[in-house]
Design a protein around this motif. Structure first.
Motif, PDB file in Angstrom:
ATOM      1  N   ASN A 193       4.067  -5.082   8.487  1.00 18.84           N
ATOM      2  CA  ASN A 193       2.648  -4.778   8.299  1.00 18.84           C
ATOM      3  C   ASN A 193       1.986  -5.734   7.319  1.00 18.84           C
ATOM      4  OD1 ASN A 193       2.562  -2.570  10.014  1.00 18.84           O
ATOM      5  ND2 ASN A 193       3.159  -1.156   8.408  1.00 18.84           N
ATOM      6  N   ARG A 225      -7.931  -0.862  -4.063  1.00 20.60           N
ATOM      7  CA  ARG A 225      -6.962   0.201  -4.322  1.00 20.60           C
ATOM      8  C   ARG A 225      -7.111   0.577  -5.779  1.00 20.60           C
ATOM      9  NH1 ARG A 225      -3.112   3.127  -6.562  1.00 20.60           N
ATOM     10  NH2 ARG A 225      -1.213   3.543  -5.456  1.00 20.60           N
ATOM     11  N   PHE A 263       2.507  -2.976   2.269  1.00 19.07           N
ATOM     12  CA  PHE A 263       1.829  -2.274   3.365  1.00 19.07           C
ATOM     13  C   PHE A 263       2.803  -1.661   4.359  1.00 19.07           C
ATOM     14  CE2 PHE A 263      -1.078  -5.553   1.795  1.00 19.07           C
ATOM     15  CZ  PHE A 263      -2.065  -4.724   1.303  1.00 19.07           C
ATOM     16  N   ASN A 323      -0.509   2.937   1.790  1.00 16.66           N
ATOM     17  CA  ASN A 323      -1.600   2.402   2.613  1.00 16.66           C
ATOM     18  C   ASN A 323      -2.824   3.307   2.577  1.00 16.66           C
ATOM     19  OD1 ASN A 323       0.166   0.376   3.261  1.00 16.66           O
ATOM     20  ND2 ASN A 323       0.548   1.091   5.345  1.00 16.66           N
ATOM     21  N   SER A 324      -2.606   4.617   2.534  1.00 16.10           N
ATOM     22  CA  SER A 324      -3.744   5.544   2.529  1.00 16.10           C
ATOM     23  C   SER A 324      -4.493   5.521   1.199  1.00 16.10           C
ATOM     24  CB  SER A 324      -3.277   6.962   2.846  1.00 16.10           C
ATOM     25  OG  SER A 324      -2.469   7.466   1.795  1.00 16.10           O
ATOM     26  N   MET A 376      -2.370  -6.497   5.522  1.00 15.96           N
ATOM     27  CA  MET A 376      -3.804  -6.175   5.494  1.00 15.96           C
ATOM     28  C   MET A 376      -4.553  -7.417   5.969  1.00 15.96           C
ATOM     29  SD  MET A 376      -6.388  -5.186   2.384  1.00 15.96           S
ATOM     30  CE  MET A 376      -5.597  -3.654   1.969  1.00 15.96           C
ATOM     31  N   ILE A 426      -5.048  -2.320   8.153  1.00 18.61           N
ATOM     32  CA  ILE A 426      -3.642  -2.426   7.788  1.00 18.61           C
ATOM     33  C   ILE A 426      -2.847  -2.158   9.059  1.00 18.61           C
ATOM     34  CG2 ILE A 426      -1.743  -1.425   6.455  1.00 18.61           C
ATOM     35  CD1 ILE A 426      -3.777  -0.693   4.307  1.00 18.61           C
ATOM     36  N   TRP A 457      -5.632   2.825  -0.155  1.00 15.14           N
ATOM     37  CA  TRP A 457      -6.615   1.746  -0.070  1.00 15.14           C
ATOM     38  C   TRP A 457      -7.937   2.273   0.474  1.00 15.14           C
ATOM     39  CZ3 TRP A 457      -6.192  -3.225  -1.768  1.00 15.14           C
ATOM     40  CH2 TRP A 457      -4.929  -3.612  -2.206  1.00 15.14           C
ATOM     41  N   CYS A 477       2.127  -4.468  -3.111  1.00 18.89           N
ATOM     42  CA  CYS A 477       2.049  -3.595  -1.943  1.00 18.89           C
ATOM     43  C   CYS A 477       2.415  -4.410  -0.718  1.00 18.89           C
ATOM     44  CB  CYS A 477       0.639  -3.023  -1.791  1.00 18.89           C
ATOM     45  SG  CYS A 477       0.475  -1.944  -0.358  1.00 18.89           S
TER      46      CYS A 477
END
Length: 103
Positions: A69, A95, A35, A41-42, A71, A58, A44, A33
């Motif tokens: 991006n 996740r 990000f 991302n959603s 995390m 994030i 996670w 990932c």
């Protein structure tokens, strides 16, 4: 006190494994990932186990991949990548996903 934190982290990990197996989408293996995709991302989940201001975020404050991006841990709602060395915090990011059959 450290033993209780370890138990909480282990419990969160075990629960995420079982719930991920039951309800999550099949994900390609090996998993990566960057990000950069909002839908990914959603997926996670962030869990804060105490009243600390430390949270996972994030965004663009910390990136270690080719995109913009990443995390990171933050104490100001994601504006900067920072943490307090004097305030104890237990925050978990996970996740949920299911590996394809045979993996």
């Amino acid at each position: 006190m450290r033993t209780k934190r370890l138990y909480v982290l282990l419990l969160a990990t075990i629960l995420s494994l079982f719930t991920g197996y039951l309800v999550a989408q099949v994900t390609q293996y090996p998993y990566f990932c960057g990000f950069e995709v909002a839908a990914e991302n959603s997926a996670w989940t962030f869990v804060q186990h105490n009243a600390s201001s430390t949270t996972w975020s994030i965004g663009t404050a910390q990136s270690r991949n080719a995109g913009g991006n990443g995390m990171y841990v933050s104490i100001d709602g994601g504006t900067t990548a920072a943490y307090s060395a004097t305030q104890a915090a237990v925050v978990v990011a996970y996740r949920e996903f299911t590996l394809p059959a045979g993996r």
